[in-house]
Design a protein around this motif. Structure first.
Motif, PDB file in Angstrom:
ATOM      1  N   PHE A 370      -6.452  13.218   5.591  1.00 22.29           N
ATOM      2  CA  PHE A 370      -5.940  12.736   4.313  1.00 22.29           C
ATOM      3  C   PHE A 370      -6.897  13.155   3.206  1.00 22.29           C
ATOM      4  N   GLU A 371      -6.355  13.462   2.055  1.00 17.09           N
ATOM      5  CA  GLU A 371      -7.197  13.636   0.867  1.00 17.09           C
ATOM      6  C   GLU A 371      -7.500  12.239   0.336  1.00 17.09           C
ATOM      7  N   SER A 372      -8.736  11.828   0.400  1.00 19.06           N
ATOM      8  CA  SER A 372      -9.100  10.443   0.079  1.00 19.06           C
ATOM      9  C   SER A 372     -10.161  10.385  -1.011  1.00 19.06           C
ATOM     10  N   ARG A 373     -10.087   9.348  -1.822  1.00 24.19           N
ATOM     11  CA  ARG A 373     -11.148   9.061  -2.785  1.00 24.19           C
ATOM     12  C   ARG A 373     -11.081   7.589  -3.157  1.00 24.19           C
ATOM     13  N   LYS A 374     -12.210   7.076  -3.602  1.00 27.00           N
ATOM     14  CA  LYS A 374     -12.300   5.679  -4.002  1.00 27.00           C
ATOM     15  C   LYS A 374     -11.919   5.522  -5.473  1.00 27.00           C
ATOM     16  N   SER A 375     -11.341   4.385  -5.799  1.00 24.05           N
ATOM     17  CA  SER A 375     -11.001   4.058  -7.179  1.00 24.05           C
ATOM     18  C   SER A 375     -11.317   2.590  -7.404  1.00 24.05           C
ATOM     19  N   ILE A 376     -12.061   2.294  -8.456  1.00 22.06           N
ATOM     20  CA  ILE A 376     -12.506   0.927  -8.727  1.00 22.06           C
ATOM     21  C   ILE A 376     -11.703   0.348  -9.884  1.00 22.06           C
ATOM     22  N   ILE A 377     -11.109  -0.826  -9.655  1.00 22.54           N
ATOM     23  CA  ILE A 377     -10.376  -1.550 -10.695  1.00 22.54           C
ATOM     24  C   ILE A 377     -11.245  -2.710 -11.156  1.00 22.54           C
ATOM     25  N   ASN A 378     -11.644  -2.703 -12.403  1.00 19.65           N
ATOM     26  CA  ASN A 378     -12.398  -3.815 -12.967  1.00 19.65           C
ATOM     27  C   ASN A 378     -11.439  -4.925 -13.349  1.00 19.65           C
ATOM     28  N   VAL A 379     -11.802  -6.158 -12.997  1.00 15.42           N
ATOM     29  CA  VAL A 379     -10.920  -7.302 -13.188  1.00 15.42           C
ATOM     30  C   VAL A 379     -11.612  -8.318 -14.094  1.00 15.42           C
ATOM     31  N   LYS A 380     -10.945  -8.675 -15.164  1.00 12.14           N
ATOM     32  CA  LYS A 380     -11.498  -9.676 -16.075  1.00 12.14           C
ATOM     33  C   LYS A 380     -11.688 -11.003 -15.334  1.00 12.14           C
ATOM     34  N   ASP A 381     -12.868 -11.589 -15.460  1.00 10.03           N
ATOM     35  CA  ASP A 381     -13.209 -12.861 -14.826  1.00 10.03           C
ATOM     36  C   ASP A 381     -13.086 -12.799 -13.305  1.00 10.03           C
ATOM     37  N   GLY A 382     -13.283 -11.626 -12.739  1.00 10.30           N
ATOM     38  CA  GLY A 382     -13.204 -11.492 -11.297  1.00 10.30           C
ATOM     39  C   GLY A 382     -14.032 -10.320 -10.817  1.00 10.30           C
ATOM     40  N   ALA A 383     -14.186 -10.227  -9.529  1.00 10.49           N
ATOM     41  CA  ALA A 383     -14.954  -9.124  -8.943  1.00 10.49           C
ATOM     42  C   ALA A 383     -14.145  -7.844  -8.970  1.00 10.49           C
ATOM     43  N   PRO A 384     -14.803  -6.704  -9.139  1.00 10.41           N
ATOM     44  CA  PRO A 384     -14.082  -5.421  -9.084  1.00 10.41           C
ATOM     45  C   PRO A 384     -13.414  -5.231  -7.726  1.00 10.41           C
ATOM     46  N   VAL A 385     -12.317  -4.492  -7.759  1.00  9.45           N
ATOM     47  CA  VAL A 385     -11.553  -4.196  -6.546  1.00  9.45           C
ATOM     48  C   VAL A 385     -11.627  -2.699  -6.289  1.00  9.45           C
ATOM     49  N   THR A 386     -11.996  -2.327  -5.064  1.00 13.62           N
ATOM     50  CA  THR A 386     -12.094  -0.915  -4.704  1.00 13.62           C
ATOM     51  C   THR A 386     -10.909  -0.520  -3.838  1.00 13.62           C
ATOM     52  N   LEU A 387     -10.199   0.495  -4.281  1.00 13.67           N
ATOM     53  CA  LEU A 387      -9.075   1.041  -3.522  1.00 13.67           C
ATOM     54  C   LEU A 387      -9.473   2.375  -2.894  1.00 13.67           C
ATOM     55  N   THR A 388      -8.914   2.656  -1.747  1.00 13.39           N
ATOM     56  CA  THR A 388      -9.011   3.994  -1.171  1.00 13.39           C
ATOM     57  C   THR A 388      -7.667   4.676  -1.379  1.00 13.39           C
ATOM     58  N   LEU A 389      -7.662   5.668  -2.251  1.00  7.53           N
ATOM     59  CA  LEU A 389      -6.439   6.413  -2.528  1.00  7.53           C
ATOM     60  C   LEU A 389      -6.311   7.557  -1.525  1.00  7.53           C
ATOM     61  N   ARG A 390      -5.153   7.658  -0.902  1.00  2.00           N
ATOM     62  CA  ARG A 390      -4.939   8.705   0.097  1.00  2.00           C
ATOM     63  C   ARG A 390      -3.705   9.514  -0.264  1.00  2.00           C
ATOM     64  N   TRP A 391      -3.823  10.811  -0.111  1.00  3.17           N
ATOM     65  CA  TRP A 391      -2.711  11.729  -0.354  1.00  3.17           C
ATOM     66  C   TRP A 391      -2.508  12.609   0.868  1.00  3.17           C
ATOM     67  N   THR A 392      -1.262  12.967   1.108  1.00  7.96           N
ATOM     68  CA  THR A 392      -0.932  13.974   2.104  1.00  7.96           C
ATOM     69  C   THR A 392      -0.424  15.218   1.370  1.00  7.96           C
ATOM     70  N   GLU A 393      -0.048  16.225   2.107  1.00  5.59           N
ATOM     71  CA  GLU A 393       0.541  17.418   1.487  1.00  5.59           C
ATOM     72  C   GLU A 393       1.847  17.094   0.789  1.00  5.59           C
ATOM     73  N   ASN A 394       2.491  16.015   1.214  1.00  3.69           N
ATOM     74  CA  ASN A 394       3.755  15.622   0.584  1.00  3.69           C
ATOM     75  C   ASN A 394       3.549  14.795  -0.678  1.00  3.69           C
ATOM     76  N   GLY A 395       2.444  14.035  -0.741  1.00  2.43           N
ATOM     77  CA  GLY A 395       2.214  13.212  -1.911  1.00  2.43           C
ATOM     78  C   GLY A 395       1.388  11.980  -1.579  1.00  2.43           C
ATOM     79  N   PRO A 396       1.309  11.012  -2.514  1.00  2.00           N
ATOM     80  CA  PRO A 396       0.463   9.834  -2.312  1.00  2.00           C
ATOM     81  C   PRO A 396       0.994   8.922  -1.214  1.00  2.00           C
ATOM     82  N   VAL A 397       0.067   8.267  -0.523  1.00  2.00           N
ATOM     83  CA  VAL A 397       0.400   7.297   0.517  1.00  2.00           C
ATOM     84  C   VAL A 397       0.509   5.920  -0.129  1.00  2.00           C
ATOM     85  N   LEU A 398       1.588   5.202   0.192  1.00  2.00           N
ATOM     86  CA  LEU A 398       1.809   3.864  -0.360  1.00  2.00           C
ATOM     87  C   LEU A 398       1.699   2.823   0.744  1.00  2.00           C
ATOM     88  N   PRO A 399       1.164   1.639   0.430  1.00  2.00           N
ATOM     89  CA  PRO A 399       1.063   0.576   1.438  1.00  2.00           C
ATOM     90  C   PRO A 399       2.451   0.071   1.828  1.00  2.00           C
TER      91      PRO A 399
END
Length: 830
Positions: A370-399
């Motif tokens: 998978f083509e993977s990279r981390k992405s951090i979402i900053n959250v007001k009044d909360g801890a940051p959330v880290t996502l692992t974004l994954r892509w295939t040759e067809n496109g992005p992977v969705l949960p």
């Protein structure tokens, strides 16, 4: 005692004084951001002075010595009136809402980050042509000039919402405008939900042949499609009928609950009407064009009216704040309108994960990472959330939690998406800018070859002719595709993968048809075999019939007859279905005493028998009809589909017709599987009417004649952020009683769920009618007002005109704009 009373009186008086003082303070701070339209301002980035003349409806007419400076003026005007809306749209597509609104918008941010649209917009900037690049740069400079003015002069942070949700505002960039265009593709697309729904229904039905009944093809030859279990090894038939628990922050459809979510709920994808008449069908001998694009309602509306005086002439029409182009409008030479084409521009793929290495998936050549990279979402009044974004040759992977993908995903697989909006060379904005410069139909069709997504039907009219062209990239699919794009497919099978895009010449095109009329209501307009079929899931099977009747009952048309058609509220669906479902019920049965269910049913049937199908806001019959059809579909499908029946929140008229005409044995839906007797369709129709009348009487009483469709069918222009806040919602939400319904030309799409399923949430936020025999008699309107500031008189001043079916002039006469202007803003080079 008297001393205590005096002190209580003093305290109460002090509290009242402090409350009044606080209200005055809030009003003062909020009013600081009200734009001053009558001023002279020196700004950086201009080559010569710019004048922005505001007419009485607050429509800006932008005049400058160069086109570049005109786009600068449009950016400044957009930022004056809709800064909060623009910033919020940008944060949405960036996946950065949670920085301002906290954890409640995390589901939106997570999903937007997975699609990665903002990164793709940045990559698309170099792909624009030189003229569009110059327009984007100038437009961004105009927005930033307004931001600089706000900061320098302490103008209330630019919008009242900025005080409640304080966050830094970054300068506007050209990529931001491209990104908002991509966000429109999100709002107009329902293909992903359609594929998942078809798979879920296929897995739930007792007989595969019943799929053609409940999800019928548009009129034409039916397409034999395989069941989902046949093409997806490992998926379990019946599993989708298990009720799914909603993930945190997601609704029952696997979509973010937030009012800021751009992902449309079922039935609320893009729609629209557009129609045109050639000189031979026009009373004045000039061409006519009408357009009313349909999107979700909001306060303010997404549309913003503007006139740009370019060097080759004026252009006027509807813009979207953040995008420097007239999306629907006219110039001296040409008129254009947009409708959703429903082109199948998205496919869902099931990717097999390597059981030995979860970081790999199967491709035609074997396992690949998978083509993977981390992405951090900053959250007001909360801890940051880290996502692992994954892509295939067809496109992005969705949960699996999103779009209910888990219910149709085999074990050991993940879902990915191919979608034309995921282009890294998206030149859609270049097409939009080029359209404004086109001088005739041929030039317009050539300019829009650059359009990528969302796909639209472009209706055109110039001085002598009319045309319609489907614009947008059309995926090239293999004729041997397992599912033909109708269901999720195995991602590693070569025949299922996209093979690039079809040439633009294969996009449907109709120029100067023999009958002299062109129209599109999202209906099926071409019948080509797969893979050049355009789509299997068209957006309309009903409104087109009413449009055809209105057009063919006149030999020639006028601007006013086009307005009449835009505002038509007669339901072809009601006229065609009521005789079918009530044929054994009209004027039957023994006389029943007042106050009994039988008498209530007879009264309702009497009203409906004498009704002409007009969905008028002041009548009770539209509510009786809508409630009956809603209860009828629920009664027909619940026993076969179980919890999957919850997916069907709107009535499908073609399904109801198939059942009551017994097409291909569809009458079988009337028999309730769990009951011993064999119910007839007349039994189900009678029981459903009683259910609907019980629902109505429990809420609104038994006096049917006193019911008003408009009391329930209110257009809900709600503020996406403050609309649910107590007290404030009464100041920022705009609610209006409206006529129309799901299937009328004046479409008012109902929400379909909740306490009031008939709330009007999706319709024509913009209407325009262009007459090229007398161009300055052209008219347009939006559903709220030009300003996004709740304290402005232009926040909702156009809304009442819109509700009453009135319009304002769409003139390019400079003298007319200046004659009664509400202010002239003069921008001068610093």
């Amino acid at each position: 005692m008297s001393t205590l009373f005096r002190w209580l009186l003093r305290i109460a008086g002090g509290l009242v004084f402090l409350t009044v003082l606080a209200v005055l303070g809030v009003y003062y701070l909020a009013s600081r951001s009200l734009p001053d339209y009558d001023k002279t301002l020196r700004v950086a980035g201009l080559s010569a002075p710019v004048e922005i003349v505001r007419d009485t409806a607050d429509v800006p007419h932008v005049f400058a010595e160069s086109d570049r400076d005109v786009f600068f003026g449009l950016g400044y005007a957009h930022a004056q009136d809709r800064l909060w809306q623009m910033i919020t749209l940008r944060r949405t597509v960036q996946g950065r809402l949670s920085e301002v609104f906290g954890a409640r918008t995390l589901p939106v941010d997570r999903l937007m980050r997975r699609f990665d649209l903002y990164r793709l917009a940045i990559a698309s900037v170099p792909a624009q042509d030189a003229r569009t690049s110059a327009a984007l740069t100038a437009y961004a400079a105009g927005v930033n000039a307004r931001l600089a003015e706000i900061n320098r002069d302490a103008l209330g942070r630019g919008a009242p919402e900025m005080f409640l949700f304080d966050a830094p505002v970054a300068p506007w960039q050209p990529a931001d405008s491209i990104a908002i265009g991509k966000l429109m593709a999100v709002q107009l697309s329902g293909a992903l939900e359609d594929e998942v729904q078809r798979a879920r229904v296929s897995l739930s039905l007792p007989e595969p042949s019943m799929l053609q009944d409940i999800l019928p093809d548009a009129p034409g030859a039916a397409i034999a499609a395989p069941g989902y279990a046949q093409v997806m090894p490992g998926v379990i038939p019946g599993a989708a009928s298990t009720r799914l628990a909603s993930a945190a922050g997601l609704d029952d459809f696997g979509l973010p609950r937030s009012s800021l979510s751009p992902f449309p709920r079922p039935g609320q994808e893009g729609a629209s009407n557009a129609f045109a008449a050639a000189p031979s069908r026009s009373a004045s001998g000039g061409t006519l064009l009408a357009n009313d694009p349909h999107l979700g309602f909001s306060a303010p509306a997404i549309w913003y009216l503007a006139r740009l005086e370019l060097q080759q002439g004026g252009v006027i029409g509807a813009t979207i704040p953040g995008i420097p182009s007239i999306l629907s409008g006219r110039s001296h030479f040409l008129g254009w309108g947009l409708t959703s084409s429903y082109l199948d521009d998205l496919d869902v793929f099931m990717e097999e994960v390597n059981p030995e290495n979860p970081e790999q998936y199967r491709t035609p050549e074997g396992w690949a990472p998978f083509e993977s990279r981390k992405s951090i979402i900053n959250v007001k009044d909360g801890a940051p959330v880290t996502l692992t974004l994954r892509w295939t040759e067809n496109g992005p992977v969705l949960p699996g939690s999103h779009f209910r993908l888990a219910s149709v995903t085999p074990q050991g697989h993940v879902a990915s998406v191919s979608w034309t909006a995921l282009s890294e060379a998206d030149t859609t904005l270049s097409a939009g800018v080029g359209l404004m410069y086109a001088r005739n139909i041929d030039e317009a069709i050539a300019a829009t070859e650059a359009h990528v997504a969302p796909s639209q039907n472009l209706t055109l009219a110039d001085a002598s002719g009319i045309a319609m062209k489907t614009i947008g990239a059309m995926p090239a699919r293999d004729p041997a595709s397992d599912t033909q794009g109708r269901l999720p497919a195995l991602g590693w099978q070569p025949q299922n993968r996209w093979q690039g895009m079809l040439p633009y010449s294969r996009n449907p095109e109709f120029v100067n048809p023999r009958g002299g009329l062109l129209g599109n209501t999202n209906n099926k307009f071409i019948d080509r075999p797969f893979p050049e079929h355009v789509t299997f899931d068209w957006g309309d099977t009903q409104r087109i019939h009413r449009w055809q009747r209105l057009m063919q009952t006149r030999q020639v048309h006028t601007r006013d007859s086009f307005i009449e058609a835009q505002l038509d509220t007669v339901s072809f669906t009601a006229r065609s279905l009521l005789p079918l479902i009530g044929r054994d019920l009209w004027f039957t049965g023994d006389p029943a005493p007042e106050g009994t269910p039988e008498r209530l049913r007879q009264d309702a049937l009497t009203l409906l028998a004498e009704w002409n199908g007009e969905m008028n806001e002041h009548l009770p019959e539209p509510l009786l009809y809508a409630a009956w059809l809603r209860a009828l579909q629920e009664k027909l499908i619940r026993d076969e589909l179980g919890p999957v029946a919850d997916d069907f929140i709107h009535v499908d008229p073609v399904f109801i017709e198939r059942v009551f005409r017994d097409i291909d044995g569809a009458r079988r839906w009337c028999d309730i599987l769990q009951s011993t007797p064999r119910e007839s369709c007349s039994d189900i129709a009678r029981q459903s009417l009683d259910t609907a009348l019980l629902w109505i009487s429990e809420r609104y009483g038994d006096n049917l004649e006193s019911l008003r469709w408009g009391d329930l069918h209110q257009a809900a222009h709600d503020h996406p952020v403050l609309g649910d806040v107590p007290v404030l919602r009464y100041f920022v939400n705009i609610r209006q009683s409206t006529s129309g319904g799901d299937n009328t030309l004046m479409r008012g799409r109902t929400v379909g769920t909740g306490e009031n399923p008939f709330l009007n949430v999706h319709g024509a936020g913009f209407r325009g009618v262009y007459d090229f025999a007398d161009p300055d008699s052209s008219v347009f309107i939006t559903s709220t007002g030009q300003s996004g500031h709740p304290l402005s008189r232009h926040y909702d001043d156009l809304g009442e005109l819109w509700r009453r079916g009135e319009y304002i002039p769409m003139s390019l006469d400079e003298a007319l704009a200046r004659a009664a202007s509400v202010g002239v803003t003069r921008l001068e080079p610093r």
